[in-house]
Design an enzyme around this catalytic site. Structure first.
Site, PDB file in Angstrom:
ATOM      1  N   MET A   1      25.093  42.799  46.170  1.00 21.94           N
ATOM      2  CA  MET A   1      23.679  42.805  45.844  1.00 21.94           C
ATOM      3  C   MET A   1      22.869  42.650  47.124  1.00 21.94           C
ATOM      4  SD  MET A   1      23.519  40.427  42.477  1.00 21.94           S
ATOM      5  CE  MET A   1      24.197  40.962  40.938  1.00 21.94           C
ATOM      6  N   CYS A   2      21.758  43.319  47.186  1.00 22.85           N
ATOM      7  CA  CYS A   2      20.898  43.329  48.362  1.00 22.85           C
ATOM      8  C   CYS A   2      21.589  44.026  49.526  1.00 22.85           C
ATOM      9  CB  CYS A   2      20.492  41.922  48.805  1.00 22.85           C
ATOM     10  SG  CYS A   2      19.560  40.987  47.599  1.00 22.85           S
TER      11      CYS A   2
END
EC number: 2.6.1.16
Length: 717
Positions: free
Chosen positions: A1-2
């Protein structure tokens, strides 16, 4: 994520337009990780100014925002550092104010991009608010930026003009949780800090001149560091500050009402980084690319360095320095600069409409690559170099614990039975999050196997640390070279599936499956009683790539099924037993995450214990009816379905007379696949479901590569 991306050029002239394009292109290559907003920070027109551009939505929306702001793209920079970010909302809704980069104040004195979760951000926020700081966003990251500013001002007021990495050490002392972060500041022009704890970061190096050495030294404080003192001077430079402009330091009194003031580390092991030495001592033009993923770096360079937890990388004056707060026993004194094996073409779609489609069709090649050089088909031998030295220890284990999440968990389930059969060692398969919640007992004579495509999965990493603390032998099965799991485990296997961009795992699943089967074969190569079974499996593995290629020819038939019988359905039931239970679970997961259709994988033996109540003429059902020792029981379960007016789609072996006869009297359809060894049949059977999930999603107009709410690499709990 990110996703994090940073670009630093030193003595390499680049226009602002080129810098923006490099940062935005880096973000585009991180899109597959999952995100809901984006942003970049670059130097402004004034000497101490910063331009920040951020936008919710896709990277394309950020490009439009930058065009709208109309910065002067023709301004050139001989040296410059820019940072960029794709955000997956954890604290604060996906709104522009919550996008990264986050700033310390309206003057943008410190700007931060951050992956991870700061668990004590509420306490930090309260502290900073009490000291007069005003917050603009709901993010935990803004606390980091404001903490930088607060500690910078506090130390400056007390006579300590800190080096950027010294200031960062003070900031990190206050942070709890996980992070991978980049920070730039107008107080430290053309410098950037990169540090990580539980979130991946790597640094790519691009230079026209060959690097003198293929490593970077890790720099530690001297034993007497931590005592404020007047710095020593050498050749008009502050000792320990390398080629940077010398700064004057004075020891000042600490104010008990403020956060700790730096005890300056003047006596650092700090010299010009050997990797960047030139023959004549003159500065070397160089570019650095900092990223959370190699996919965004490979376009620019294949020379990369992977940071480890608690590493603090400081880039300035064309050099890369890596600092650590303390020396640990047995810790490496260097970080090697490695060569990526990834090719740019591997992360491009080519002739396919989606990465997922490309990766489904790459499986004949990816499964072959997983086995390449590891299986001697003539002598029926399996050699896994990363495990060979540890096999005697594994054979003495009291039990094997396989720990994973999502698709990787299903690959463990799929191979549990063959591990138990070949090794006679009890095997348990655990979801990493549940394993941690239960605080499962782990002992020194256990062997814990951690399976992860990215090698960075947060829950799996936490479980790995839990097992290491208890003295268990740890084995990593990963697809990403240099990932956290591959570095921390005692031994392991790289599955060699190649980069997987689509959020839904396809080729990584089949390669994990094969890698685990090869592990089981290696484990049992000293057992005479298992020779015939081992030979059968090894010869079966030889045929797998060709058989997958054969199954892919079913795509037109599956595409038609998705456009007719399965169109507009709200729910789907998948039945499997034995080795095919994992295939049912994995198929259901694929359909859920890509087509947003509710689907459930059910153990066929549990059908009459409640699930049968769901069966009627309207519920679509897919059942695995391929041949193995449990085939009669599977036939019985499917007959129970048809007796309740169910119309199942049967995945069966080619030319199976049982299903051919039943189709004459019962309303069912078949998808015929090649027959292989029972423990390998799941590799073949999952392919139709991958194709089915793909076409169900495409028919709904869903972006297959970026399903809503999901991320490729889950690096937070």
């Amino acid at each position: 994520m990110c996703g994090i991306f940073g670009y630093c050029n030193y003595l390499v002239e680049r226009s602002r337009g080129e810098i923006i394009d490099t940062l935005v292109d880096g973000l585009q290559r991180l899109e597959y990780r999952g995100y809901d907003s984006t942003g970049i920070a670059i130097d402004g027109d004034e000497a101490d100014s910063t331009f920040i551009y951020k936008q919710i939505g896709k990277v394309s929306a950020l490009k439009e925002e930058i065009t709208k702001q109309n910065p002067n793209r023709d301004v050139t920079f001989v040296s410059h550092c820019g940072i960029a970010h794709t955000r997956w909302a954890t604290h604060g809704r996906p709104e522009q104010v919550n996008c990264h980069p986050q700033r310390s104040d309206p003057e943008d004195q410190f700007v931060v991009v951050h992956n991870g979760i700061i668990t004590n951000f509420r306490e930090l926020k309260t502290l900073l608010i009490n000291k007069g700081y005003k917050f603009e966003s709901d993010t935990d990251t803004e606390c980091i930026a404001k903490l930088y500013l607060h500690l910078y001002n506090t130390n400056l007021q007390n006579g300590h003009d800190l080096d950027f990495h010294e200031l960062t050490k003070l900031v990190l002392l206050e942070l709890e949780g996980s992070y991978g972060l980049l920070c730039k500041s107008c107080h430290y022009p053309n410098e950037v800090i990169a540090t990580r704890k539980g979130s991946p970061l790597l640094i790519g190096v691009k230079s026209e001149k060959k690097l003198k050495v293929d490593f970077v030294d890790v720099e530690f404080p001297e034993e007497n560091a931590g005592q404020p003192e007047i710095p020593l001077k050498s050749n008009n430079k502050s000792f320990g500050l390398g080629p940077k402009k010398a700064r004057e330091f004075e020891a000042g009194s600490q104010n008990a009402n403020l956060l700790p003031i730096a005890a300056n580390e003047f006596n650092l092991r700090h010299s010009q980084s050997r990797a960047f030495l030139s023959e004549d001592g003159s500065p070397t033009p160089v570019e650095f690319f900092v990223s959370s993923d190699a996919a965004s770096v490979v376009k620019h360079t294949k020379k990369v360095l992977f940071l480890e937890d608690d590493d603090l990388a400081h880039i300035y004056d064309g050099e890369l320095h890596i600092h650590r707060s303390r020396r640990e026993v047995g810790a490496s004194m260097t970080r090697s600069i490695q060569t990526l094996e990834m090719e740019l073409a591997q992360i491009m779609k080519g002739p396919y409409d989606h990465f997922m489609q490309k990766e489904i069709y790459e499986q004949p090649e990816s499964t072959f690559n997983t086995m390449r050089g590891r299986i001697d088909y003539e002598n029926n031998k399996v050699i896994l170099g990363g495990l060979k030295a540890w096999l005697p220890v594994v054979r003495r284990a009291r039990r094997l614990i396989m720990i994973a999440c999502g698709t990787s968990y299903h690959s463990c389930l799929a191979t549990r039975a063959i591990f138990e059969e070949l090794s006679d060692i009890p095997v348990s398969v655990e979801l990493a999050s549940d394993f941690l919640d239960r605080k499962c007992p782990v002992f020194r004579d256990d062997v814990c196997v951690f399976v992860s495509q990215s090698g960075e999965t947060a829950d799996t990493m936490l479980a790995l640390n839990y097992c290491l603390e208890r003295g268990a032998l740890t084995v990593g099965i990963v697809n990403s070279v240099g990932s956290s799991i591959s570095r921390v485990t005692h031994c392991g296997v790289h599955i060699n599936a190649g980069p997987e961009i689509g959020v839904a795992s396809t080729k990584a699943y089949t390669s994990q499956y094969i890698a685990l089967v090869m592990f089981a074969l290696s484990l049992s190569d000293d057992r005479v009683s298992k020779i015939d079974r081992r030979i059968e499996i090894i010869q079966g593995l030889k045929l797998i790539p060709g058989q997958i290629k054969q199954v892919l020819k079913l795509e037109p038939r599956i595409k038609k099924l998705c456009a007719t019988e399965l169109k507009d359905q709200k729910s789907l039931l998948l039945l499997g037993r034995g080795y095919q239970f994992a295939a049912a679970l994995e198929g259901a997961l694929k359909i859920k995450e890509i087509s947003y259709m509710h689907s459930e994988g059910v153990l066929a033996g549990e059908l009459k214990h409640g699930v049968l109540a769901l069966v009627d003429e309207n519920l679509p059902i897919i059942a695995f009816g391929t041949r193995d020792s449990l085939f009669p029981k599977v036939v019985s379960s499917i007959e129970q379905v048809t007796a309740r007016k169910g119309h199942p789609i049967i995945i069966c072996n080619e030319n199976d007379e049982v299903w051919a006869q039943k189709s004459k009297s019962i309303d069912l359809q078949t998808l015929e696949v090649p027959q292989t060894v029972d423990c390998l049949q799941g590799l073949i059977n999952i392919i139709p479901l991958q194709l089915m999930s793909y076409w169900l999603a495409v028919n709904k107009g869903i972006d297959v590569d970026f399903p809503r709410n999901l991320a490729k690499s889950v690096t937070v709990e």
